[in-house]
Scaffold this motif. Structure first.
Motif, short mmCIF file in Angstrom:
data_model
loop_
_atom_site.label_atom_id
_atom_site.label_comp_id
_atom_site.label_asym_id
_atom_site.label_seq_id
_atom_site.Cartn_x
_atom_site.Cartn_y
_atom_site.Cartn_z
N GLU A 65 66.70 -8.31 61.60
CA GLU A 65 66.32 -8.04 59.98
C GLU A 65 67.22 -6.77 59.48
O GLU A 65 67.50 -6.95 58.49
N LEU A 66 67.50 -5.74 60.30
CA LEU A 66 68.22 -4.68 60.02
C LEU A 66 69.74 -4.92 59.83
O LEU A 66 70.43 -4.67 58.77
N PHE A 67 70.46 -5.66 61.08
CA PHE A 67 71.71 -5.68 61.21
C PHE A 67 72.16 -7.16 60.64
O PHE A 67 73.50 -7.31 60.67
N GLY A 86 57.75 5.46 63.10
CA GLY A 86 57.35 5.70 64.19
C GLY A 86 56.86 4.46 64.92
O GLY A 86 56.75 4.68 66.24
N GLU A 87 56.81 3.56 64.48
CA GLU A 87 56.22 2.28 65.08
C GLU A 87 57.66 1.26 65.58
O GLU A 87 57.45 0.34 66.41
N MET A 88 58.86 2.02 65.29
CA MET A 88 59.80 1.19 65.74
C MET A 88 60.23 1.29 67.46
O MET A 88 59.86 2.54 67.96
N LYS A 123 64.76 11.96 70.73
CA LYS A 123 64.80 13.39 70.09
C LYS A 123 66.12 13.09 69.38
O LYS A 123 66.08 14.00 68.22
N ASP A 124 67.00 12.66 69.60
CA ASP A 124 68.32 12.50 68.84
C ASP A 124 68.08 11.75 67.67
O ASP A 124 68.71 12.43 66.29
N LEU A 125 67.46 10.70 67.60
CA LEU A 125 67.03 10.14 66.38
C LEU A 125 66.10 10.85 65.36
O LEU A 125 66.54 11.04 64.23
N SER A 127 67.69 3.28 69.59
CA SER A 127 69.27 3.59 70.00
C SER A 127 70.11 2.83 69.09
O SER A 127 71.22 3.48 68.64
N SER A 128 69.87 1.65 68.70
CA SER A 128 70.89 0.68 68.01
C SER A 128 70.80 1.54 66.52
O SER A 128 71.82 1.54 65.94
N LEU A 129 69.69 1.87 66.18
CA LEU A 129 69.60 2.56 64.89
C LEU A 129 70.40 3.96 64.66
O LEU A 129 71.18 4.21 64.03
N LEU A 130 70.23 4.61 65.78
CA LEU A 130 71.05 5.77 66.05
C LEU A 130 72.42 5.73 65.79
O LEU A 130 73.28 6.27 65.05
N ARG A 131 73.03 4.70 66.51
CA ARG A 131 74.31 4.31 66.50
C ARG A 131 74.82 3.98 64.87
O ARG A 131 76.07 4.47 64.75
#
Length: 472
Positions: A216-218, A250-252, A303-305, A258-262
């Protein structure tokens, strides 16, 4: 006649003391209308009018007791959101003139051919369909108008100032607030006040199945997985040069984070099944009703996200913290909902706002909007629902709106026994005593008392003014 689906959302009330006439009209109209109510007296008709939304009333003028014309005249001060077709067996000019003065849509003489009645009904409903279509088109146009955060409370003004200040930046924004506080509205405001010329694309992360969220996102390529017969662009590409709003972040799932952060760090995405990265220019606005720092400590959120999303923060106040906005929010939603339904604007009395201010609104603005919509559909002002909660049961302890309504309707289902008036009292004294008793029953709400008495509120105001001058 028109197809059933055209009028199925409409409701009609037939008022006639002849059972045969009720039966004939109900059978004919039930083929087109979603709801057909019948009544043989004005008293029964008023109960239906108070408890149901009506689009059309087919009303016999000559009824036992109060006539149809007298009834319509007594409720003329209410917001009229229905058409009236009068029926009569007496073709008197004065009667026809009075019916037209009361806003009659049509005037049918008895006995009539059923097709003549259906033609009159068709004219009313076709006109209403056109009005609703126009309102719907206007609503679509209004969606493109600038987003406005309603209210002038101190916290609301601070929120408006912060949105205007943060909007020009391309940095990520994290919107925090309880459910129903208007997080998507603020996100849209940030987008509209920004310099980005791409679209605003919302996504509720909790509403998408975890195994479909990445696609859905990518996006994905053809054959990337079973059922992927053709490729698809993800929402990142749809929102290119615009804003991607990730609601309930918060539901992700933790694996997707990790994919979103990248993607945020690389400013590029890789569709599922592809080996190539596609550069994107997207501003991220995320929202949550959770405490993400606590979720980080629990290991449910990276935490990084969190730090990547929390560059700029907007905290939305709960409605209980901005009760000064209740009046303008109520007016805004009343006009908006009335327009969507093709109805005339609704104006609530001061007592309605006072009653709402004693409630803490755990569902926030969403709960307020839903309550107003329910009041409009039922034809009852908010004070009728909430005044019954005063006393032994604190408003903030109620957890279900239906409980409030049920309690109020139980309390007001019948009038208390009235005192027997002395025989030597004049009619004027009896009238005064009765009016004051009914007003007291409604906790001083003259609008509600007027509705029960079948008179205009202005009439009550005039009576109280006269009594005050007499006692002076």
């Amino acid at each position: 006649m028109v197809a059933k689906s055209d009028w199925h959302a409409f409701s009609v009330l037939v008022v006639d003391d002849e059972i045969g006439m009720q039966t004939i009209l109900k059978k004919a109209l039930s083929k087109q209308f979603g709801q057909v109510h019948t009544a043989g007296t004005i008293e029964d008709a008023e109960v239906i009018r108070q408890s149901h939304h009506l689009d059309l009333i087919i009303l016999d003028i000559n009824l036992p007791g109060q006539t149809g014309l007298e009834w319509q005249e007594s409720i003329a001060s209410d917001s009229r959101n229905y058409d009236v077709i009068f029926m009569t067996g007496y073709a008197e000019l004065d009667t026809a003139i009075q019916a037209l003065r009361l806003g009659a849509a049509d005037f049918i003489l008895k006995p009539f051919n059923l097709e003549n009645m259906l033609q009159a009904v068709r004219r009313c409903m076709d006109r209403r369909l056109v009005e609703r279509t126009n309102f719907a088109l206007q609503r679509e146009i209004e969606k493109n108008n600038p987003i406005e955060i309603i209210g002038n409370a101190d916290k609301t003004l601070q929120l408006k100032q912060m949105v205007a200040q943060l909007a020009p930046s391309n940095a990520a924004v994290l919107i925090e607030g309880e459910s129903g506080t208007g997080k998507e509205l603020v996100a849209r405001g940030l987008h509209q006040l920004s310099n980005r010329n791409g679209p605003f694309v919302p996504l509720n992360c909790g509403a998408i199945a975890p195994d479909l969220l990445e696609s859905e996102l990518f996006g994905h390529t053809s054959g990337a997985f079973t059922g992927a017969k053709k490729g698809r662009e993800g929402l990142f590409r749809v929102a290119n040069n615009g804003t991607l709003f990730l609601d309930e972040i918060g539901e992700m799932p933790i694996g997707m984070q990790s994919s979103l952060l990248r993607a945020l760090e690389q400013k590029a995405i890789r569709p599922v099944g592809s080996e190539k990265e596609i550069p994107v220019d997207v501003r991220i606005v995320a929202a949550t009703n959770r405490n993400l720092l606590e979720e980080v400590e629990k290991g449910n959120f990276r935490k990084d996200l969190f730090y990547r999303l929390n560059v700029l923060t907007v905290s939305l106040p709960a409605l209980r913290e901005r009760k000064a906005d209740l009046a303008c929010l109520t007016e805004h939603f009343s006009h908006m909902i009335a327009k969507e339904m093709g109805l005339k604007p609704i104006h609530w009395a001061h007592e309605d706002i006072v009653a709402m201010s004693h409630y803490d609104w755990p569902g926030n603005i969403r709960e307020l909007k839903n309550m107003i919509e329910r009041c409009i559909l039922l034809g009852k002002p908010p004070v009728d629902h909430w005044s019954g909660l005063q006393g032994n049961t604190p408003l903030h302890q109620e957890t279900a709106f239906d409980v409030a309504i049920e309690q109020k309707e139980t309390e007001c289902s019948c009038m208390p026994e009235m005192d027997v008036y002395p025989e030597h009292w004049t009619l004027k004294e009896v009238e005064k005593k009765h009016i004051i008793t009914v007003v007291d029953l409604h906790d001083g709400n003259k609008s509600a008392a007027a509705r029960q008495l079948g008179v205009a509120r202005k009439t009550l105001e005039r009576k109280f003014k006269e009594w005050s001058e007499e006692s002076a």
